[in-house]
Design an enzyme around this catalytic site. Structure first.
Site, mmCIF file in Angstrom:
data_model
loop_
_atom_site.group_PDB
_atom_site.id
_atom_site.type_symbol
_atom_site.label_atom_id
_atom_site.label_comp_id
_atom_site.label_asym_id
_atom_site.label_seq_id
_atom_site.Cartn_x
_atom_site.Cartn_y
_atom_site.Cartn_z
ATOM 1 N N ILE A 1 -89.449 94.582 0.130
ATOM 2 C CA ILE A 1 -88.293 94.738 1.007
ATOM 3 C C ILE A 1 -88.670 95.514 2.258
ATOM 4 O O ILE A 1 -89.696 96.175 2.319
ATOM 5 C CB ILE A 1 -87.143 95.463 0.278
ATOM 6 N N HIS B 1 -95.776 118.765 -11.693
ATOM 7 C CA HIS B 1 -96.854 119.445 -10.970
ATOM 8 C C HIS B 1 -97.060 120.877 -11.442
ATOM 9 O O HIS B 1 -98.102 121.472 -11.174
ATOM 10 C CB HIS B 1 -96.611 119.390 -9.456
ATOM 11 N N ASP C 1 -91.795 113.476 -10.832
ATOM 12 C CA ASP C 1 -92.236 114.873 -10.969
ATOM 13 C C ASP C 1 -91.426 115.623 -12.026
ATOM 14 O O ASP C 1 -91.064 116.781 -11.839
ATOM 15 C CB ASP C 1 -92.155 115.602 -9.631
ATOM 16 N N SER D 1 -90.597 126.316 -8.811
ATOM 17 C CA SER D 1 -90.731 124.914 -9.216
ATOM 18 C C SER D 1 -90.398 124.734 -10.686
ATOM 19 O O SER D 1 -90.905 125.456 -11.545
ATOM 20 C CB SER D 1 -92.165 124.422 -8.978
ATOM 21 N N VAL E 1 -89.621 92.140 -5.775
ATOM 22 C CA VAL E 1 -89.424 91.794 -4.366
ATOM 23 C C VAL E 1 -90.149 92.802 -3.501
ATOM 24 O O VAL E 1 -90.402 93.933 -3.912
ATOM 25 C CB VAL E 1 -87.932 91.785 -3.961
#
Length: 523
Positions: free
Chosen positions: A311, A146, A176, A250, A309
């Site tokens: 779940i 990001h 990310d 970040s 699957v």
């Protein structure tokens, strides 16, 4: 015992005052030693300071500046604030009212034109700031996706203020993580990856980054928690820290006290816009694997394993109904046709307890483990079926972007039905009926619908509490296929006679399968 021994020593040496004092001191020493042994272990003292380790690590951390074209409406949204986990790095800095930085950044971001009116509604260039760290001396740098998303230009600023243009090697939006590459004439100082799985809650950590564009800043704290799910992606497994992390941090590294990267600082929980001591980092166990693939794969993409699957979580009621000692594992609601799970023998109703030798304490753990496995790899999968554990060998497939955990098919329109009434029964507040052409039309069921239709749900009934609705189709009861309403009531009666507190139903709603455990002591 020690006290008795001390008292006896005093009696023996009582005749001599000097010996008496010696005995008393010996007894006191023994009592102090015993008391110390009985006390809990003292906490490890914190470091005297972080200066030495900070000096060593700062050169491996970089500032990242991106330039992108922003539309006016997007620009105005940049100052918006929300009281939920945020990415600390891409929005306008928020400062306390009256702060000397407040007016400076307001002018910087708003770009007021003459007369005090906003700029004309044309796209303009905007700059965002973030962090990153070097993982290879040749110029590979890791950051958050990001931080560099939608960037037209990316500039990496080294610790010595050298500016280098960067190219995106690869990115992975689901975790990310992004990898950049810069060209450099001299080797860069690279950080070392650490093992986040070995990090313990309470360990000291350092966060280094570029908060609010102020440049390399060091903050310290502890690892507050592990395996946090902040609903940001399908593989959330964040480390939580109270080290100050703000916007601009970040993509920066979280270091342990050995100077190893154990996380990538990614998000904060911030009602105010600044750090309140709740920050989140991508664990290195995940980030390192993703970065390695982004660099090493020919297409610079991440290739994940696929089980095929759908779940759901195992609740207390479901665990009791299946005979599990406690809620654990991932309950298989459905399997993809001809997918790896089906080919490996996994069935709806199975509870996956372990994958490739690793236990599944809760549902959220399974997708992370499967995603981290390699395609065409055969792994042991332990499932709970019919009240006992079974080990299956499953060959993992490759996850494609179009793969879905379960098919969502639109129910075809029914043909003109014959008017036919089916007998209804009531159990646990549910009015049930065998599937009839009339009910297929009424509830838009598919032509090949099988099972027992829920015609009505009583208010405040166990079914209503679990969210059942008219039109739901019960496919199984107590993990046995049912075709008539009488079979459902029969399974309910059997469960009550067996002393069970709940019964497990497999319910279909518009092609979506899920298990529902209904309490038997409420019906």
């Amino acid at each position: 015992m020690f006290r008795a021994c001390c008292e006896e020593s005093i009696k023996v040496f009582y005749a001599s005052s000097s010996l008496r004092r010696s005995a008393a001191l010996t007894c006191a020493g023994l009592l102090i030693a015993v008391a110390a042994a009985l006390q809990p272990a003292a906490a490890r003292p914190g470091p005297d300071g972080f200066a030495d380790i900070a000096d060593r690590l700062l050169p491996s951390v970089v500032n990242i500046s991106t330039t992108q074209t922003v539309k006016p409406e997007a620009s105005r949204r940049r100052s918006g604030e929300k009281a939920e986990p945020e990415r600390p790095g891409s929005n306008r800095p928020q400062f306390p009212p009256g702060s000397p930085f407040e007016e400076f950044f307001k002018d910087f971001f708003d770009h007021k034109s003459e007369g005090g009116k906003p700029d004309s509604p044309h796209p303009r260039k905007a700059t965002s700031l973030g962090s990153g760290f070097v993982i290879d001396p040749t110029g590979y740098i890791v950051t958050n996706n990001h931080v560099i998303a939608d960037a037209d230009e990316i500039t990496v600023i080294l610790h010595d203020d050298t500016n280098l243009k960067a190219e995106v090697v690869g990115r992975d939006s689901k975790t990310d993580v992004a990898v950049l590459k810069v060209k450099t004439d001299k080797p860069l100082t690279a950080a070392r990856w650490g093992d986040s799985d070995k990090a313990r809650v309470g360990d000291w950590v350092l966060a280094i980054g570029n908060p609010f564009g102020l440049g390399g800043s060091v903050t310290a704290g502890i690892l507050s928690a592990r395996q946090r799910d902040i609903q940001s992606g399908p593989y959330d497994d964040f480390l939580q820290t109270d080290a100050s992390i703000n916007r601009g941090n970040s993509g920066g590294p979280m270091f342990n006290m050995d100077g190893e990267v154990i996380g990538i600082n990614t998000a904060i929980y911030s009602p105010s816009g600044g750090s309140i001591g709740i920050g989140f980092a991508i664990p290195s166990a995940m980030a390192k694997a993703v970065a390695t693939q982004l660099i090493g794969e020919p297409d610079h993409a991440v290739h994940r394993g696929w089980l095929g699957v759908r779940i759901q979580a195992v609740t207390d009621e479901i665990a009791e109904g299946l005979g599990l000692d406690k809620p654990k594992g991932a309950l298989v609601a459905s399997v993809n046709e001809n997918g790896p799970a089906q080919n490996g023998g996994i069935q709806p109703g199975d509870v996956i307890l372990s994958f490739d030798g690793k236990p599944i304490p809760d549902m959220k753990q399974l997708p992370r483990l499967v995603a981290g496995s390699s395609a065409n790899q055969t792994v042991p999968v332990t499932v709970w079926r019919k009240r006992q554990a079974t080990v299956l060998q499953v060959k993992i497939g490759k996850l494609e972007e179009t793969d879905q955990t379960a098919d969502a098919r639109e129910a075809p329109k029914s043909k003109t039905p014959k008017k036919e009434e089916g007998a209804t029964v009531t159990a646990l507040g549910l009015t049930l009926s065998t599937v009839t052409p009339e009910l297929k039309e009424k509830f838009s069921l598919s032509d090949d619908a099988k099972g027992v239709v829920v015609v009505a749900v009583g208010k405040d009934s166990p079914g209503a509490e679990k969210g059942l609705k008219a039109g739901d189709v019960i496919m199984e009861a107590a993990q046995e296929e049912v075709k008539t309403a009488g079979e459902v009531t029969g399974k309910i009666d059997e469960a009550k006679r067996a002393g069970r507190k709940s019964i497990l139903l497999l319910v279909e709603r518009q092609g979506d399968l899920r298990f529902v455990a209904l309490r038997l002591d409420q019906g």
